[in-house]
Design a protein around this motif. Structure first.
Motif, short mmCIF file in Angstrom:
data_model
loop_
_atom_site.label_atom_id
_atom_site.label_comp_id
_atom_site.label_asym_id
_atom_site.label_seq_id
_atom_site.Cartn_x
_atom_site.Cartn_y
_atom_site.Cartn_z
N TRP B 82 8.65 -7.22 2.58
CA TRP B 82 7.37 -7.03 3.30
C TRP B 82 7.62 -6.72 4.76
CZ3 TRP B 82 6.35 -10.26 7.43
CH2 TRP B 82 7.14 -11.39 7.53
N LEU B 83 8.64 -7.38 5.36
CA LEU B 83 8.90 -7.20 6.79
C LEU B 83 9.39 -5.76 7.06
CD1 LEU B 83 9.05 -8.63 9.55
CD2 LEU B 83 11.43 -9.13 9.04
N PHE B 84 10.31 -5.31 6.22
CA PHE B 84 10.83 -3.95 6.40
C PHE B 84 9.73 -2.90 6.18
CE2 PHE B 84 14.86 -6.19 5.72
CZ PHE B 84 15.54 -5.73 6.83
N ARG B 85 8.89 -3.14 5.18
CA ARG B 85 7.82 -2.16 4.92
C ARG B 85 6.80 -2.16 6.06
NH1 ARG B 85 2.91 -1.49 1.13
NH2 ARG B 85 2.58 0.74 1.45
N GLN B 86 6.44 -3.37 6.50
CA GLN B 86 5.49 -3.44 7.62
C GLN B 86 6.07 -2.75 8.86
OE1 GLN B 86 2.47 -4.36 7.97
NE2 GLN B 86 1.89 -6.06 6.68
N MET B 87 7.36 -3.01 9.13
CA MET B 87 7.99 -2.39 10.30
C MET B 87 8.00 -0.88 10.15
SD MET B 87 11.13 -4.97 11.16
CE MET B 87 11.71 -4.11 12.62
N HIS B 88 8.24 -0.41 8.92
CA HIS B 88 8.30 1.04 8.67
C HIS B 88 6.92 1.67 8.83
CE1 HIS B 88 10.90 4.28 7.31
NE2 HIS B 88 9.92 4.73 6.55
N VAL B 89 5.90 1.01 8.27
CA VAL B 89 4.55 1.58 8.31
C VAL B 89 3.97 1.50 9.73
CG1 VAL B 89 2.18 1.28 7.48
CG2 VAL B 89 4.08 1.10 5.89
N VAL B 90 4.01 0.30 10.31
CA VAL B 90 3.49 0.14 11.68
C VAL B 90 4.32 0.99 12.63
CG1 VAL B 90 3.04 -1.52 13.53
CG2 VAL B 90 2.62 -2.17 11.17
N THR B 143 -0.50 5.58 -3.73
CA THR B 143 -1.77 4.85 -3.82
C THR B 143 -2.91 5.86 -3.81
OG1 THR B 143 -2.01 4.71 -1.43
CG2 THR B 143 -0.81 2.93 -2.49
N GLN B 144 -4.11 5.37 -4.03
CA GLN B 144 -5.29 6.24 -3.96
C GLN B 144 -5.38 6.89 -2.58
OE1 GLN B 144 -6.64 7.47 -6.51
NE2 GLN B 144 -8.70 6.63 -6.60
N LEU B 145 -5.12 6.10 -1.56
CA LEU B 145 -5.20 6.61 -0.19
C LEU B 145 -4.18 7.73 0.01
CD1 LEU B 145 -6.48 6.00 2.68
CD2 LEU B 145 -4.39 4.77 3.14
N SER B 146 -2.93 7.46 -0.37
CA SER B 146 -1.88 8.44 -0.11
C SER B 146 -2.08 9.69 -0.97
CB SER B 146 -0.50 7.83 -0.36
OG SER B 146 -0.36 7.43 -1.68
N SER B 270 -3.02 -6.11 7.52
CA SER B 270 -3.57 -5.10 6.61
C SER B 270 -4.22 -3.94 7.37
CB SER B 270 -4.59 -5.76 5.66
OG SER B 270 -5.54 -6.48 6.40
N PHE B 271 -3.88 -3.82 8.66
CA PHE B 271 -4.48 -2.77 9.50
C PHE B 271 -4.24 -1.37 8.92
CE2 PHE B 271 -4.59 -0.01 13.32
CZ PHE B 271 -5.88 -0.30 13.72
N TYR B 272 -3.05 -1.15 8.42
CA TYR B 272 -2.72 0.16 7.85
C TYR B 272 -2.84 0.18 6.33
CZ TYR B 272 -1.15 1.39 12.49
OH TYR B 272 -1.11 1.65 13.83
N PHE B 273 -3.40 -0.90 5.77
CA PHE B 273 -3.56 -0.95 4.32
C PHE B 273 -5.02 -1.19 3.95
CE2 PHE B 273 0.74 -2.75 5.15
CZ PHE B 273 1.46 -1.69 4.65
N PRO B 274 -5.87 -0.17 4.08
CA PRO B 274 -7.25 -0.35 3.62
C PRO B 274 -7.29 -0.49 2.11
CG PRO B 274 -6.85 1.94 4.20
CD PRO B 274 -5.62 1.18 4.57
N GLU B 275 -8.47 -0.72 1.57
CA GLU B 275 -8.59 -1.02 0.13
C GLU B 275 -7.91 0.03 -0.74
OE1 GLU B 275 -12.59 -1.64 -1.18
OE2 GLU B 275 -11.91 -1.97 -3.24
#
Lengths: 283, 363
Positions: B82-90, B143-146, B270-275
């Motif tokens: 989770w930390l690596f993904r969050q760091m990558h996305v943010v 995901t649906q968003l992507s 969840s700022f960059y992870f909307p529904e």
């Protein structure tokens, strides 16, 4: 340089004029339609039931359905009534399995096409037996309504509804037996929604809870207090598995928050130190 | 033991000389400011993306049937995934913001002017590759968003007459975004864009080293007054030493970058992870609201607003061309934007227009 800019400008203007009417896929797919909402497929059931030609008493059906739990889960008219909603001439064709308004005797099996477990419990229950014997008695629509069917909830068992046919005492006892388990399921649903909103993937837990809930709801239809009491422990055990998993997710989220806050504090401390260093006079 | 090792390295790579040249004896202009540190911030931002990306790629499965699940496993099962993904996305969003800010400040300070034209061109090309990184990486969680954001963005080339459909098909690997698109974008993200970016970065840094750090945030220096016929490295003999003066500023800004990153991860995970970003891609179901990433909203909205599609896309390409080759178009010798009212007004209008278009596109 000026010549290059001039040539590019001319090419650009010529291109814009020549391809001024260029539309095709781009307009179709990207610009003229907003990228929002599902593009509704043509549906003749909805179209006719919303038109002026329809009898007034049948005009509200489409709107009622749109507000229903079925509509939210993409269960459309033809899923229950049959027919072909995409072809006006076959929309009400018996060859396509169309059944307009089922008779009261047909209602339980009409709904039971999808709600298999529930219809079985219903036929075995006092309600079902009475209905089969006399053709009178409560069936699906009596409690759930027809087109504006909402998500099943324990409060469907209420004095106003049950006392239409009999005293509420037995129903109250049954509701009390169901209450705690139902309350727990509702709480877990809310917890799963919270986890989803925090970006946690809880597909397995959602499916497990849905399965327990569906099984539990079939029990409602038995109207057998002893059976409900006997099976409550089974359901509690199943629910506690989902509950445990959800609690672990919340613990994990809290740990993550603490961990990243700790790193944030380290950087904040480092930043403050560096800031003080940059303010120290040099040379 | 330590001395022996140091000596061994000294003989082979000249460590002392490196430290002397790059750290202790290097001098920077006295009027250097924190905006001169944004390049370093962007560099560190890229390094974070590389390290977190390598960690993610060990568990990610680039297949339409497994991509979503593998990302969820990274978030829930892989230790600290989770930390690596969050760091990558943010990090990807912060990085684009840092690079945009870097370019804007270079533009404001007039530091794209000769002899730094190629440094600017390289920088803008790196921005384009960074956006391509963002676009290709956006699809990977499947995901649906992507899925739908990629559908929207890959529709843009269809505005080109004749070759438009071909370009879109080339990007998607078919008529629609599918598993083939995922494979293509994955290849682009991890094996095509990184070497391209690395080459540009090496050239960019080599040019900065060769020409020297600009010492003229505002006003004109001797270098810019003379016709540029011979090479002369910009030095600042009267300036401050790089260490600790600029180094501290750079370190402070890098730490600031980390603080913003971890503040988002801590307080708005969840700022960059909307529904829609938590639901697997479903090609048959368009979500309620879908749009490209924030940094593509302005061009997206511009294309929507211009009724003639060819005109719209041509205008976009021309603006991009002007942006890349701006140092060759701007012949004014004055570097200080405050002394150039026309350019200053154009800059303000562009920024306001971009902000309005982004806000409009977001609605």
């Amino acid at each position: 340089m000026k010549r290059i800019v001039l040539v590019l400008l001319m090419l650009f203007i010529t291109g814009s004029v020549v391809f001024g009417d260029y539309r095709e896929e781009f307009e179709k797919g990207f610009l003229t339609k907003t990228w929002s909402g599902e593009q509704p497929a043509e549906n003749f059931c909805i179209e006719c039931h919303s038109s002026d030609r329809m009898k007034p008493e049948l005009l509200t059906i489409a709107e009622e359905w749109k507000a229903s739990w079925h509509a939210q889960h993409k269960i459309a008219c033809h899923d229950c009534h049959g027919g072909d909603p995409k072809d006006a001439s076959l929309a009400m064709s018996p060859h396509r399995g169309f059944v307009g308004k089922p008779t009261p005797a047909e209602v339980p099996d009409f709904c039971g096409k999808c709600h298999l477990g529930i219809v079985k419990q219903y036929w075995d229950s006092g309600h079902g037996k009475a209905f089969r014997a006399s053709g009178k008695g409560p069936h699906c629509i009596t409690c759930h309504g027809s087109h504006n069917t909402q998500k099943a909830h324990i409060d469907i068992i209420n004095e106003q509804l049950c006392s239409k046919c009999h005293s509420y005492d037995r129903a109250r006892t049954m509701k009390q037996a169901l209450f705690l388990t139902e309350k727990k399921i509702t709480e877990l649903e809310a917890d799963l929604d919270r986890l989803k909103s925090e970006g946690v993937f809880v597909d397995d837990e959602t499916k497990n809870l849905f399965s327990v809930q569906a099984e539990f709801r079939t029990l409602f239809h038995s109207i057998d207090v002893d059976l409900i009491k006997n099976r409550t422990d089974d359901f509690s055990a199943k629910i506690s598995v989902v509950d445990g998993s959800i609690k672990n997710y919340f613990k994990e989220l809290q740990y993550r928050r603490n961990f990243s806050a700790f790193i944030l504090l380290i950087f904040a401390g480092l930043g403050t130190t560096l800031y003080l260093f940059t303010k120290t006079p040099k040379e | 033991m330590m001395n022996k090792m140091k000596n061994w390295l000294e003989v082979r790579i000249g460590l002392d000389e490196l430290v002397t040249t790059f750290v202790t004896e290097q001098r920077v202009s006295k009027n250097i400011n924190i905006f001169n540190t944004l390049g370093t911030v962007a560099f560190v931002g890229y390094m974070i993306q590389v390290i977190s990306g390598i960690a993610l790629v060990m568990y990610y499965i680039p297949h339409a049937d497994h991509a979503f699940r593998s990302v969820q496993d990274i978030m829930t099962k892989v230790p600290y995934g989770w930390l690596f993904r969050q760091m990558h996305v943010v990090g990807s969003n912060l990085l684009i913001a840092a690079v945009l800010l870097h370019l804007a400040t270079i533009f404001l300070m007039g530091n794209y002017k000769r002899p730094r034209e190629l440094t600017w061109v390289g920088g803008v090309l790196m921005l384009i590759i960074t956006l391509a990184f963002g676009l290709s990486g956006y699809l990977l969680p499947w995901t649906q968003l992507s899925y739908w954001a990629t559908t929207v963005v890959t529709s843009v080339p269809t505005a080109f007459p004749v070759i438009g459909d071909f370009l879109t098909r080339l990007l998607r690997g078919g008529d629609y975004v599918s598993g083939i698109t995922l494979s293509r974008f994955f290849a682009l993200h991890v094996s095509i864009l990184p070497p391209l970016f690395l080459i540009l970065m090496v050239i960019h840094i080599a040019l900065i080293r060769r020409i020297g750090l600009s010492g003229t945030p505002f006003g004109r220096s001797d270098d810019e007054k003379r016709p540029l016929t011979t090479y002369k490295k910009k030095t600042h003999p009267d300036g401050y030493p790089y260490y600790p003066y600029l180094f501290q500023k750079q370190a402070l800004m890098v730490v600031g970058y980390f603080i913003v990153m971890f503040a988002i991860i801590t307080f708005a995970p969840s700022f960059y992870f909307p529904e829609e970003a938590t639901v697997p891609a479903d090609p048959l179901k368009t979500p309620e609201s879908i749009r490209p990433e924030w940094y593509l909203l302005a061009p997206y909205q511009m294309l929507k607003l211009i009724p003639n599609k060819f005109l719209g896309i041509s205008l976009l390409i021309i603006l991009m061309g002007v942006f890349i080759f701006w140092p060759f178009l701007d012949k004014q010798k004055e570097k200080n934007i405050f002394q150039r009212p026309v350019l200053r007004s154009v800059f303000i209008v562009i920024i306001i227009t971009l902000l309005i278009l982004t806000w409009w596109g977001k609605r």
